[in-house]
Design a protein around this motif. Sequence first.
Motif, PDB file in Angstrom:
ATOM      1  N   PHE A 157       0.875  -1.171   0.000  1.00  0.00           N
ATOM      2  CA  PHE A 157       0.000   0.000   0.000  1.00  0.00           C
ATOM      3  C   PHE A 157       0.912   1.221   0.000  1.00  0.00           C
ATOM      4  O   PHE A 157       2.136   1.103   0.072  1.00  0.00           O
ATOM      5  CB  PHE A 157      -0.904   0.000   1.233  1.00  0.00           C
ATOM      6  CG  PHE A 157      -2.175  -0.782   1.084  1.00  0.00           C
ATOM      7  CD1 PHE A 157      -3.402  -0.213   1.378  1.00  0.00           C
ATOM      8  CD2 PHE A 157      -2.158  -2.102   0.654  1.00  0.00           C
ATOM      9  CE1 PHE A 157      -4.580  -0.938   1.262  1.00  0.00           C
ATOM     10  CE2 PHE A 157      -3.323  -2.840   0.526  1.00  0.00           C
ATOM     11  CZ  PHE A 157      -4.541  -2.247   0.826  1.00  0.00           C
ATOM     12  N   GLN A 158       0.342   2.406  -0.081  1.00  0.00           N
ATOM     13  CA  GLN A 158       1.179   3.606  -0.114  1.00  0.00           C
ATOM     14  C   GLN A 158       1.853   3.872   1.224  1.00  0.00           C
ATOM     15  O   GLN A 158       2.847   4.586   1.285  1.00  0.00           O
ATOM     16  CB  GLN A 158       0.338   4.811  -0.552  1.00  0.00           C
ATOM     17  CG  GLN A 158      -0.003   4.780  -2.045  1.00  0.00           C
ATOM     18  CD  GLN A 158      -0.810   5.999  -2.477  1.00  0.00           C
ATOM     19  OE1 GLN A 158      -1.841   6.294  -1.894  1.00  0.00           O
ATOM     20  NE2 GLN A 158      -0.339   6.696  -3.479  1.00  0.00           N
ATOM     21  N   HIS A 159       1.326   3.315   2.304  1.00  0.00           N
ATOM     22  CA  HIS A 159       1.903   3.582   3.626  1.00  0.00           C
ATOM     23  C   HIS A 159       2.199   2.286   4.369  1.00  0.00           C
ATOM     24  O   HIS A 159       2.033   2.212   5.585  1.00  0.00           O
ATOM     25  CB  HIS A 159       0.954   4.462   4.447  1.00  0.00           C
ATOM     26  CG  HIS A 159       0.646   5.769   3.795  1.00  0.00           C
ATOM     27  ND1 HIS A 159       1.564   6.788   3.689  1.00  0.00           N
ATOM     28  CD2 HIS A 159      -0.480   6.219   3.179  1.00  0.00           C
ATOM     29  CE1 HIS A 159       1.021   7.809   3.063  1.00  0.00           C
ATOM     30  NE2 HIS A 159      -0.219   7.495   2.737  1.00  0.00           N
ATOM     31  N   GLY A 160       2.631   1.279   3.667  1.00  0.00           N
ATOM     32  CA  GLY A 160       2.964   0.025   4.325  1.00  0.00           C
ATOM     33  C   GLY A 160       2.692  -1.172   3.436  1.00  0.00           C
ATOM     34  O   GLY A 160       2.430  -1.033   2.238  1.00  0.00           O
ATOM     35  N   VAL A 161       2.731  -2.349   4.037  1.00  0.00           N
ATOM     36  CA  VAL A 161       2.583  -3.599   3.299  1.00  0.00           C
ATOM     37  C   VAL A 161       1.563  -4.476   4.017  1.00  0.00           C
ATOM     38  O   VAL A 161       1.542  -4.548   5.252  1.00  0.00           O
ATOM     39  CB  VAL A 161       3.938  -4.334   3.201  1.00  0.00           C
ATOM     40  CG1 VAL A 161       3.781  -5.681   2.502  1.00  0.00           C
ATOM     41  CG2 VAL A 161       4.955  -3.479   2.454  1.00  0.00           C
ATOM     42  N   VAL A 162       0.707  -5.133   3.259  1.00  0.00           N
ATOM     43  CA  VAL A 162      -0.239  -6.092   3.817  1.00  0.00           C
ATOM     44  C   VAL A 162       0.547  -7.243   4.457  1.00  0.00           C
ATOM     45  O   VAL A 162       1.545  -7.711   3.908  1.00  0.00           O
ATOM     46  CB  VAL A 162      -1.167  -6.628   2.709  1.00  0.00           C
ATOM     47  CG1 VAL A 162      -2.125  -7.683   3.272  1.00  0.00           C
ATOM     48  CG2 VAL A 162      -1.949  -5.484   2.067  1.00  0.00           C
ATOM     49  N   HIS A 163       0.101  -7.694   5.628  1.00  0.00           N
ATOM     50  CA  HIS A 163       0.834  -8.764   6.309  1.00  0.00           C
ATOM     51  C   HIS A 163      -0.128  -9.727   6.982  1.00  0.00           C
ATOM     52  O   HIS A 163      -1.304  -9.417   7.205  1.00  0.00           O
ATOM     53  CB  HIS A 163       1.799  -8.180   7.351  1.00  0.00           C
ATOM     54  CG  HIS A 163       1.136  -7.432   8.460  1.00  0.00           C
ATOM     55  ND1 HIS A 163       0.680  -6.142   8.324  1.00  0.00           N
ATOM     56  CD2 HIS A 163       0.835  -7.808   9.736  1.00  0.00           C
ATOM     57  CE1 HIS A 163       0.137  -5.730   9.461  1.00  0.00           C
ATOM     58  NE2 HIS A 163       0.204  -6.722  10.332  1.00  0.00           N
ATOM     59  N   TRP A 164       0.386 -10.913   7.274  1.00  0.00           N
ATOM     60  CA  TRP A 164      -0.394 -11.922   7.978  1.00  0.00           C
ATOM     61  C   TRP A 164      -0.386 -11.639   9.478  1.00  0.00           C
ATOM     62  O   TRP A 164       0.669 -11.421  10.061  1.00  0.00           O
ATOM     63  CB  TRP A 164       0.178 -13.318   7.755  1.00  0.00           C
ATOM     64  CG  TRP A 164       0.019 -13.868   6.380  1.00  0.00           C
ATOM     65  CD1 TRP A 164       0.999 -14.018   5.438  1.00  0.00           C
ATOM     66  CD2 TRP A 164      -1.181 -14.375   5.779  1.00  0.00           C
ATOM     67  NE1 TRP A 164       0.484 -14.570   4.290  1.00  0.00           N
ATOM     68  CE2 TRP A 164      -0.859 -14.799   4.480  1.00  0.00           C
ATOM     69  CE3 TRP A 164      -2.506 -14.492   6.231  1.00  0.00           C
ATOM     70  CZ2 TRP A 164      -1.808 -15.344   3.614  1.00  0.00           C
ATOM     71  CZ3 TRP A 164      -3.451 -15.026   5.375  1.00  0.00           C
ATOM     72  CH2 TRP A 164      -3.113 -15.453   4.094  1.00  0.00           C
ATOM     73  N   ARG A 165      -1.547 -11.679  10.099  1.00  0.00           N
ATOM     74  CA  ARG A 165      -1.633 -11.737  11.553  1.00  0.00           C
ATOM     75  C   ARG A 165      -1.608 -13.199  11.998  1.00  0.00           C
ATOM     76  O   ARG A 165      -1.042 -13.523  13.035  1.00  0.00           O
ATOM     77  CB  ARG A 165      -2.915 -11.063  12.047  1.00  0.00           C
ATOM     78  CG  ARG A 165      -3.027  -9.581  11.704  1.00  0.00           C
ATOM     79  CD  ARG A 165      -1.996  -8.739  12.402  1.00  0.00           C
ATOM     80  NE  ARG A 165      -2.051  -8.851  13.851  1.00  0.00           N
ATOM     81  CZ  ARG A 165      -1.371  -8.067  14.683  1.00  0.00           C
ATOM     82  NH1 ARG A 165      -0.579  -7.114  14.201  1.00  0.00           N
ATOM     83  NH2 ARG A 165      -1.462  -8.232  15.993  1.00  0.00           N
ATOM     84  N   VAL A 166      -2.271 -14.041  11.233  1.00  0.00           N
ATOM     85  CA  VAL A 166      -2.206 -15.494  11.437  1.00  0.00           C
ATOM     86  C   VAL A 166      -2.047 -16.124  10.049  1.00  0.00           C
ATOM     87  O   VAL A 166      -2.917 -15.962   9.189  1.00  0.00           O
ATOM     88  CB  VAL A 166      -3.469 -16.051  12.123  1.00  0.00           C
ATOM     89  CG1 VAL A 166      -3.357 -17.570  12.287  1.00  0.00           C
ATOM     90  CG2 VAL A 166      -3.698 -15.381  13.476  1.00  0.00           C
ATOM     91  N   LYS A 167      -0.959 -16.823   9.829  1.00  0.00           N
ATOM     92  CA  LYS A 167      -0.685 -17.424   8.522  1.00  0.00           C
ATOM     93  C   LYS A 167      -1.543 -18.667   8.312  1.00  0.00           C
ATOM     94  O   LYS A 167      -1.899 -19.368   9.265  1.00  0.00           O
ATOM     95  CB  LYS A 167       0.795 -17.777   8.407  1.00  0.00           C
ATOM     96  CG  LYS A 167       1.716 -16.569   8.399  1.00  0.00           C
ATOM     97  CD  LYS A 167       3.166 -16.994   8.185  1.00  0.00           C
ATOM     98  CE  LYS A 167       4.074 -15.785   8.098  1.00  0.00           C
ATOM     99  NZ  LYS A 167       5.484 -16.168   7.858  1.00  0.00           N
ATOM    100  N   PRO A 168      -1.849 -18.975   7.049  1.00  0.00           N
ATOM    101  CA  PRO A 168      -2.704 -20.138   6.781  1.00  0.00           C
ATOM    102  C   PRO A 168      -2.064 -21.467   7.150  1.00  0.00           C
ATOM    103  O   PRO A 168      -2.778 -22.436   7.407  1.00  0.00           O
ATOM    104  CB  PRO A 168      -2.970 -20.042   5.266  1.00  0.00           C
ATOM    105  CG  PRO A 168      -1.890 -19.167   4.730  1.00  0.00           C
ATOM    106  CD  PRO A 168      -1.550 -18.206   5.828  1.00  0.00           C
TER     107      PRO A 168
END
Length: 208
Positions: A157-168
Amino acid sequence: MLDTDWSDSWRGAFRIELRAEAIGLAWHGWPVLPGTFPAHAEAGGSWTGPVPVHQDWADRLDAHPNEVATWWNGRPYSLLVATGTVLDAVEVPDELGKRAARLLRATGHPAPIVATPNGRWLFLTTVADRLPQELAAEGTVRWHGQGSWIPLPPTPFQHGVVHWRVKPDVWGWRLPTADAVHSVLARALDQHDADQAAFAGAGQFAAA
């Protein structure tokens, strides 16, 4: 960093990571898609979040992982997954997401959870035919089902990166049932409403 640093070397490294994640998800049967990314705004357009690059994206959901790999050969496209066929997602504000995540942990059955830089959490579930009324009526909750999509890590995103809180893989790549997650989200929403009412009552008491 993402607002300014879109050098060719950075884009190349990031594209490789996005491509690897897309291939891995495709091998697990998830319908991944390439999406727009913040640098698209540099061409004069506005970027408010990733959308599919291909207009015929709905016809590409059964693409083989080898074909998926070619989509990221040239540009660091965002990583999207289509909802409504293999999985659904419920998008909530981060505070509600934190409450629901705590409740899920208490049951010993975590669900895959994604967080975005703009303060939204996405709970991944099996496909559902509807969202319970108590959640559907809440304006801050959004159901991603047939015809929709969500961003997956490491989408920028413009102000960061999407991340996992709990991975699959914590869930062994098995998705929790939609009913179970909907129930937990409804409980978390009830807790939030109760806390808000208690806070308002305390404020009135103090004012008196």
